[in-house]
Design a protein around this motif. Structure first.
Motif, short mmCIF file in Angstrom:
data_model
loop_
_atom_site.label_atom_id
_atom_site.label_comp_id
_atom_site.label_asym_id
_atom_site.label_seq_id
_atom_site.Cartn_x
_atom_site.Cartn_y
_atom_site.Cartn_z
N GLN A 1 0.84 -1.20 0.00
CA GLN A 1 0.00 0.00 0.00
C GLN A 1 0.87 1.25 0.00
O GLN A 1 2.04 1.21 0.37
CB GLN A 1 -0.93 0.03 1.22
N GLU A 2 0.22 2.35 -0.39
CA GLU A 2 0.85 3.67 -0.48
C GLU A 2 2.08 3.63 -1.38
O GLU A 2 3.19 4.03 -0.99
CB GLU A 2 1.20 4.22 0.91
N LEU A 3 1.85 3.20 -2.61
CA LEU A 3 2.95 3.09 -3.57
C LEU A 3 3.57 4.43 -3.91
O LEU A 3 4.77 4.54 -4.13
CB LEU A 3 2.45 2.45 -4.87
N LYS A 4 2.72 5.44 -4.06
CA LYS A 4 3.16 6.77 -4.50
C LYS A 4 3.88 6.70 -5.85
O LYS A 4 4.85 7.43 -6.09
CB LYS A 4 4.06 7.43 -3.45
N CYS A 5 3.42 5.82 -6.72
CA CYS A 5 3.95 5.77 -8.07
C CYS A 5 2.84 5.32 -9.01
O CYS A 5 1.88 4.67 -8.60
CB CYS A 5 5.17 4.84 -8.19
N ALA A 6 2.96 5.68 -10.28
CA ALA A 6 1.99 5.27 -11.28
C ALA A 6 2.16 3.79 -11.60
O ALA A 6 3.23 3.21 -11.40
CB ALA A 6 2.15 6.10 -12.54
N THR A 7 1.09 3.18 -12.09
CA THR A 7 1.12 1.75 -12.42
C THR A 7 2.31 1.41 -13.30
O THR A 7 3.06 0.46 -13.03
CB THR A 7 -0.19 1.35 -13.13
N GLU A 8 2.49 2.18 -14.37
CA GLU A 8 3.54 1.88 -15.34
C GLU A 8 4.94 2.18 -14.81
O GLU A 8 5.94 1.76 -15.40
CB GLU A 8 3.31 2.66 -16.64
N ALA A 9 5.02 2.89 -13.68
CA ALA A 9 6.33 3.25 -13.12
C ALA A 9 6.74 2.33 -11.98
O ALA A 9 7.77 2.57 -11.34
CB ALA A 9 6.31 4.70 -12.64
N PHE A 10 5.98 1.27 -11.73
CA PHE A 10 6.35 0.36 -10.64
C PHE A 10 7.73 -0.23 -10.92
O PHE A 10 8.02 -0.66 -12.04
CB PHE A 10 5.32 -0.75 -10.51
N PRO A 11 8.60 -0.27 -9.92
CA PRO A 11 9.99 -0.66 -10.16
C PRO A 11 10.14 -2.06 -10.75
O PRO A 11 9.63 -3.05 -10.21
CB PRO A 11 10.61 -0.60 -8.76
N ALA A 12 10.88 -2.16 -11.85
CA ALA A 12 11.09 -3.44 -12.52
C ALA A 12 11.93 -4.39 -11.69
O ALA A 12 11.89 -5.61 -11.91
CB ALA A 12 11.78 -3.19 -13.86
N GLU A 13 12.67 -3.87 -10.73
CA GLU A 13 13.53 -4.73 -9.91
C GLU A 13 12.74 -5.76 -9.12
O GLU A 13 13.28 -6.83 -8.77
CB GLU A 13 14.34 -3.86 -8.94
N VAL A 14 11.47 -5.48 -8.83
CA VAL A 14 10.66 -6.45 -8.09
C VAL A 14 10.39 -7.69 -8.94
O VAL A 14 10.49 -8.83 -8.48
CB VAL A 14 9.34 -5.80 -7.62
N ALA A 15 10.05 -7.47 -10.21
CA ALA A 15 9.88 -8.60 -11.12
C ALA A 15 11.18 -9.36 -11.31
O ALA A 15 11.19 -10.60 -11.40
CB ALA A 15 9.34 -8.11 -12.46
N GLU A 16 12.27 -8.64 -11.36
CA GLU A 16 13.58 -9.28 -11.51
C GLU A 16 13.92 -10.14 -10.30
O GLU A 16 14.74 -11.07 -10.39
CB GLU A 16 14.65 -8.22 -11.73
N ALA A 17 13.30 -9.83 -9.16
CA ALA A 17 13.50 -10.62 -7.95
C ALA A 17 12.62 -11.87 -7.92
O ALA A 17 12.66 -12.63 -6.94
CB ALA A 17 13.23 -9.77 -6.71
N GLY A 18 11.82 -12.07 -8.97
CA GLY A 18 11.05 -13.30 -9.08
C GLY A 18 9.57 -13.18 -8.81
O GLY A 18 8.88 -14.20 -8.65
#
Length: 258
Positions: free
Chosen positions: A33-50
């Motif tokens: 919660q409380e991302l403070k970022c747009a959907t398309e700007a979510f950090p790609a590093e999380v996906a890279e973490a699996g």
């Protein structure tokens, strides 16, 4: 399965702490919660973490997401009949099915002050949450709503109730909204504290609130019978609140066998 909920207070600012915590705690599903970022700007590093990621944000002060290592299906953004505030929809709820468990990540409006229009918006939003829960056939499957509810369920869930007279987070109307979730078939999963007696989840950055343990328990987990019956442990990871660059909330972690 390990499912967690964490108000990260800006996923971008908290990214190093989030990635380190994902690596150490190894949750299968995380509600943010409380991302403070747009959907398309979510950090790609999380996906890279699996993790697969379903995010919902506009870049302002709200935003929610679900991270999963066990599948991510039937993603839904927003609630049934969700109200607007100042003619705008706010990204405060996202649902998904992960490994056979239906989860919702929610960031309930703060309410600001009892006399403020945001408080009435908060109550309307909670009514929409209850309607969504009722429509999701929660009795048929493991189902849970996790997130920052901005409500302390009891007087014992704040460090000094005398300081909250006439304030939001502790009013009868807000607590009645939690009761409505129970009437819809959910029960709270009460986490244990790793230190002190009360499993607080939030401590203000100011006035040394964390070292003094002047906290509030406002990050909550509500689950169906098939969810709560599978829980083997639940706790507040207070360690994640320590140090520099952290959120003012700690993760709530739930272990279950499904």
């Amino acid at each position: 399965m390990r499912i967690a909920s964490w108000n990260v207070n800006s996923v971008t600012a908290r990214l190093p702490r989030l990635l380190a915590w994902l690596n150490s705690a190894r949750p299968d599903v995380v509600c943010l919660q409380e991302l403070k970022c747009a959907t398309e700007a979510f950090p790609a590093e999380v996906a890279e973490a699996g993790y697969e990621v379903a995010a919902y944000g506009t870049g302002r002060w709200n935003g929610v997401a679900i991270l999963s290592r066990v599948g991510l299906a039937d993603v839904r953004r927003g609630l049934d009949g969700e109200p607007t505030y100042e003619d705008a929809s706010e990204p405060r709820a996202i649902g998904a099915t992960c490994g056979g468990v239906r989860v919702w990540s929610v960031y309930v409006p703060n309410g600001r002050e009892v006399s403020h229009p945001h408080y009435e918006y908060k109550l309307r939003w909670l009514s929409a949450l209850r309607a969504t829960v009722a429509a999701e056939a929660v009795e048929d499957r493991p189902f849970a709503v996790l997130g920052d509810f901005n409500i302390a369920p009891t007087d014992d869930d704040v460090w000094d109730i005398t300081l909250f007279d006439g304030m939001t987070h502790v009013t009868e109307a807000e607590r009645a909204a939690l009761a409505a979730l129970r009437e819809a078939g959910l029960e709270e999963v009460l986490p244990r504290a790793l230190k002190y007696d009360t499993p607080y989840t939030y401590w203000d950055y100011r006035q040394l609130a964390f070292p003094k343990n002047n906290g509030m328990r406002i990050d909550l987990v509500y689950g169906s019978a098939k969810f709560t019956g599978a829980v083997s442990d639940a706790y507040v990871d207070r360690e994640a609140r320590k140090g520099k660059g952290t959120s003012d909330h700690a993760p709530v972690v739930v272990d279950l066998t499904v």
